[in-house]
Write a protein that holds these residues in place. Structure first.
Motif, PDB file in Angstrom:
ATOM      1  N   ASN A   1     -37.786 -12.489  77.127  1.00  0.00           N
ATOM      2  CA  ASN A   1     -36.977 -11.437  77.768  1.00  0.00           C
ATOM      3  C   ASN A   1     -35.530 -11.438  77.295  1.00  0.00           C
ATOM      4  O   ASN A   1     -34.895 -10.385  77.239  1.00  0.00           O
ATOM      5  CB  ASN A   1     -37.037 -11.592  79.285  1.00  0.00           C
TER       6      ASN A   1
ATOM      7  N   ARG B   1     -35.192  -9.194  74.469  1.00  0.00           N
ATOM      8  CA  ARG B   1     -35.292  -7.778  74.845  1.00  0.00           C
ATOM      9  C   ARG B   1     -33.972  -7.284  75.448  1.00  0.00           C
ATOM     10  O   ARG B   1     -33.614  -6.111  75.292  1.00  0.00           O
ATOM     11  CB  ARG B   1     -36.442  -7.577  75.824  1.00  0.00           C
TER      12      ARG B   1
ATOM     13  N   GLN C   1     -35.297  -0.039  79.480  1.00  0.00           N
ATOM     14  CA  GLN C   1     -35.707  -1.408  79.158  1.00  0.00           C
ATOM     15  C   GLN C   1     -35.048  -2.410  80.096  1.00  0.00           C
ATOM     16  O   GLN C   1     -35.699  -3.341  80.583  1.00  0.00           O
ATOM     17  CB  GLN C   1     -35.357  -1.728  77.695  1.00  0.00           C
TER      18      GLN C   1
ATOM     19  N   LEU D   1     -36.642  -4.962  82.888  1.00  0.00           N
ATOM     20  CA  LEU D   1     -36.372  -6.396  82.861  1.00  0.00           C
ATOM     21  C   LEU D   1     -35.803  -6.886  84.187  1.00  0.00           C
ATOM     22  O   LEU D   1     -36.039  -8.029  84.586  1.00  0.00           O
ATOM     23  CB  LEU D   1     -35.397  -6.721  81.730  1.00  0.00           C
TER      24      LEU D   1
ATOM     25  N   ILE E   1     -28.182  -8.698  82.416  1.00  0.00           N
ATOM     26  CA  ILE E   1     -28.888  -7.421  82.600  1.00  0.00           C
ATOM     27  C   ILE E   1     -28.009  -6.474  83.421  1.00  0.00           C
ATOM     28  O   ILE E   1     -27.830  -5.303  83.069  1.00  0.00           O
ATOM     29  CB  ILE E   1     -30.244  -7.632  83.302  1.00  0.00           C
TER      30      ILE E   1
END
Length: 295
Positions: A67, A70, A89, A93, A103
């Motif tokens: 992750n 990503r 995306q 996540l 994030i």
């Protein structure tokens, strides 16, 4: 964000060299996730996004369940203007890694870019709950974004409420003082600059901005003293010369103002405003010949 690749230079250097050799040979080799992250961060810091994108493509192919990779891929989407793809995306996540502040940081930035400011500010605050030992670094990233998108009150509220925590962080003090200044809170901005100078008396920009605060508060003599400290630390600080010249001219000290303006253009000939103000000074001194030359 967070620990820079430069903090473990040799390890990163080795990984980057392996990547460069792989690209030259045209044969893909294996990298662990940590190495891929280091290579990515190295190229992003160098603004070489094409290489950063390349290593992330390789990384996700080799580690499809990673992750962290990503998240970094979403950064590439943002850089390429694919905001909807990046936000989709990151939102996906977030369902998996609710406590990952990176994030929240990138998602909040996307929302600001899309004009969804309230949503962006909410996601920043949520992310700060998970910053733990890295809170000051995350605060700085968030403050840079909120100031960039003119959410100055958000910056003020966020940093003022944590002032005891951030008062030894020069960068965060600058961001808070800047936001206060933009909101016209001159006395509060001035006080933050004083705390910054207590922390670092040799900050040329700290003295320069103190001078600007004094100008706004009408303390022209004190402003000149602050500009002098700035110039003593950094003799090539052209804006300090320029603003000192303005203060001196407002005090009617036109000869002294001329000296400051001339110092300014000696370091930066492109300061066309100086030429106009030099002409004004000569005009005030009754020398129309010199005034015409500079006009």
């Amino acid at each position: 964000m967070f620990e820079s690749w430069s903090a473990h230079f040799n390890e990163v250097k080795e990984a980057v060299e392996r990547f460069e050799k792989m690209e030259y040979s045209g044969r893909e080799i294996f990298f662990d996730v940590h190495s891929i992250e280091n290579i990515f961060d190295f190229y992003v810091d160098k603004l070489q996004f094409n290489k950063a994108e390349r290593i992330i493509e390789i990384g996700i192919r080799q580690h499809p369940g990673a992750n962290n990779l990503r998240i970094k891929q979403a950064i590439i989407f943002i850089e390429n203007g694919k905001l909807a793809k990046a936000s989709a995306q990151l939102e996906e996540l977030l369902l998996i890694e609710k406590s990952n502040p990176e994030i929240y940081l990138n998602l909040g930035y996307i929302y600001l870019r899309q004009g969804e400011n309230k949503r962006g500010l909410r996601i920043f605050e949520e992310g700060l709950k998970y910053a733990f030992n890295n809170e000051e670094e995350l605060l700085l990233d968030v403050a840079l974004y909120t100031n960039q998108f003119k959410e100055f009150n958000a910056t003020i509220n966020m940093l003022s409420s944590r002032y005891q925590q951030i008062q030894t962080n020069e960068n965060l003090l600058f961001e808070l003082a800047y936001a206060l200044d933009q909101e016209g809170k001159d006395k509060e901005a001035y006080q933050v600059y004083q705390d910054l100078l207590d922390l670092n008396p040799f900050s040329d920009n700290g003295w320069y901005n103190t001078g600007i605060s004094h100008v706004k508060m009408g303390n022209l003599e004190k402003a000149n003293e602050a500009f002098d400290f700035c110039i003593a630390i950094n003799p090539e600080h052209t804006q300090a010369y320029f603003n000192k010249g303005n203060s001196l001219a407002q005090l009617g000290r036109y000869h002294d103002a001329l000296d400051s303006y001339l110092e300014c253009i000696s370091y930066d000939i492109q300061q066309s405003r100086c030429l106009h103000y030099i002409a004004d000074c000569w005009n005030q001194l009754g020398n129309s010949g010199n005034a015409v030359k500079f006009y």
